[in-house]
Scaffold this motif. Structure first.
Motif, mmCIF file in Angstrom:
data_model
loop_
_atom_site.group_PDB
_atom_site.id
_atom_site.type_symbol
_atom_site.label_atom_id
_atom_site.label_comp_id
_atom_site.label_asym_id
_atom_site.label_seq_id
_atom_site.Cartn_x
_atom_site.Cartn_y
_atom_site.Cartn_z
ATOM 1 N N GLU A 54 41.095 37.358 37.561
ATOM 2 C CA GLU A 54 39.677 37.625 37.311
ATOM 3 C C GLU A 54 38.836 37.344 38.565
ATOM 4 N N ALA A 55 39.135 36.251 39.264
ATOM 5 C CA ALA A 55 38.415 35.927 40.498
ATOM 6 C C ALA A 55 38.638 37.000 41.559
ATOM 7 N N GLN A 56 39.872 37.520 41.664
ATOM 8 C CA GLN A 56 40.172 38.580 42.616
ATOM 9 C C GLN A 56 39.387 39.842 42.280
ATOM 10 N N ASP A 114 36.619 40.080 40.590
ATOM 11 C CA ASP A 114 35.192 39.828 40.852
ATOM 12 C C ASP A 114 34.875 39.950 42.343
ATOM 13 N N GLU A 115 35.765 39.410 43.174
ATOM 14 C CA GLU A 115 35.557 39.472 44.621
ATOM 15 C C GLU A 115 35.597 40.912 45.127
ATOM 16 N N LEU A 116 36.583 41.678 44.667
ATOM 17 C CA LEU A 116 36.694 43.066 45.099
ATOM 18 C C LEU A 116 35.507 43.893 44.601
ATOM 19 N N LEU A 117 35.047 43.629 43.401
ATOM 20 C CA LEU A 117 33.881 44.320 42.856
ATOM 21 C C LEU A 117 32.629 43.978 43.669
ATOM 22 N N ALA A 118 32.476 42.719 44.045
ATOM 23 C CA ALA A 118 31.331 42.306 44.867
ATOM 24 C C ALA A 118 31.347 43.008 46.220
ATOM 25 N N LEU A 119 32.519 43.072 46.865
ATOM 26 C CA LEU A 119 32.624 43.765 48.155
ATOM 27 C C LEU A 119 32.261 45.241 48.016
ATOM 28 N N ALA A 120 32.743 45.879 46.939
ATOM 29 C CA ALA A 120 32.451 47.298 46.718
ATOM 30 C C ALA A 120 30.965 47.531 46.466
ATOM 31 N N SER A 121 30.285 46.557 45.879
ATOM 32 C CA SER A 121 28.858 46.733 45.615
ATOM 33 C C SER A 121 28.010 46.456 46.854
ATOM 34 N N ILE A 122 28.518 45.654 47.788
ATOM 35 C CA ILE A 122 27.779 45.323 49.003
ATOM 36 C C ILE A 122 27.930 46.425 50.055
ATOM 37 N N TYR A 123 29.145 46.922 50.218
ATOM 38 C CA TYR A 123 29.444 47.885 51.286
ATOM 39 C C TYR A 123 29.627 49.277 50.714
ATOM 40 N N ASP A 124 29.256 50.289 51.518
ATOM 41 C CA ASP A 124 29.472 51.659 51.062
ATOM 42 C C ASP A 124 30.919 52.085 51.292
ATOM 43 N N GLY A 125 31.265 53.277 50.861
ATOM 44 C CA GLY A 125 32.641 53.768 50.922
ATOM 45 C C GLY A 125 33.198 53.920 52.319
ATOM 46 N N GLN A 148 46.528 44.118 45.559
ATOM 47 C CA GLN A 148 45.215 43.491 45.445
ATOM 48 C C GLN A 148 44.718 43.233 46.862
ATOM 49 N N GLY A 149 43.699 43.917 47.268
ATOM 50 C CA GLY A 149 43.157 43.750 48.604
ATOM 51 C C GLY A 149 42.338 44.964 48.965
ATOM 52 N N ASP A 194 48.541 34.178 43.733
ATOM 53 C CA ASP A 194 47.941 32.884 43.424
ATOM 54 C C ASP A 194 46.655 32.607 44.217
ATOM 55 N N TYR A 195 46.013 33.671 44.712
ATOM 56 C CA TYR A 195 44.702 33.553 45.343
ATOM 57 C C TYR A 195 43.649 33.646 44.260
ATOM 58 N N PRO A 196 42.631 32.854 44.239
ATOM 59 C CA PRO A 196 42.190 31.854 45.201
ATOM 60 C C PRO A 196 42.617 30.425 44.880
ATOM 61 N N SER A 197 43.358 30.209 43.791
ATOM 62 C CA SER A 197 43.677 28.835 43.380
ATOM 63 C C SER A 197 44.583 28.106 44.364
ATOM 64 N N SER A 198 45.536 28.823 45.016
ATOM 65 C CA SER A 198 46.496 28.130 45.880
ATOM 66 C C SER A 198 46.629 28.720 47.275
#
Length: 107
Positions: free
Chosen positions: A7-9, A11-22, A32-33, A82-86
């Motif tokens: 879920e954290a991954q 959320d992070e990818l969704l945030a990046l997609a909303s900040i930067y254009d295509g 995942q990346g 195991d990102y971001p926990s470990s």
């Protein structure tokens, strides 16, 4: 992979997609990346100096060029299960105009 990490991954990818254009950010399809492109705004009359072993270079000891554009730097990243926990993400920086030594300078 824990559901919290997944879920954290996402959320992070969704945030990046909303900040930067295509053109600047793309989520990876198979892992995942993603990939971030960094475009450089060069100042007017930006000059580069190129030296080498050609015959012309030997007479001149190098060439100076004025340029107005460089291809973007590309930052690829992969999120381990195991990102971001470990574990931290892994990054690869590349640029068509940089040598491997310039991308990964020796310390």
């Amino acid at each position: 992979m824990s559901s919290e990490d997944r879920e954290a991954q996402e959320d992070e990818l969704l945030a990046l997609a909303s900040i930067y254009d295509g053109d600047e950010f793309r989520k990876a399809e198979s892992v995942q990346g993603g990939e971030t492109r960094i475009y450089l705004d060069l100042p007017q009359n930006f000059k580069i100096f190129v030296s080498g072993n050609s015959n012309e270079c030997l007479q001149n000891s190098g060439f100076e060029y004025t340029i107005c554009f460089l291809p973007p730097l590309v930052l690829n990243f992969e999120l381990p299960p195991d990102y971001p926990s470990s574990s931290p993400p892994s990054f690869t920086l590349s640029g068509k105009w940089l040598s491997p030594t310039q991308v990964r300078p020796e310390t």
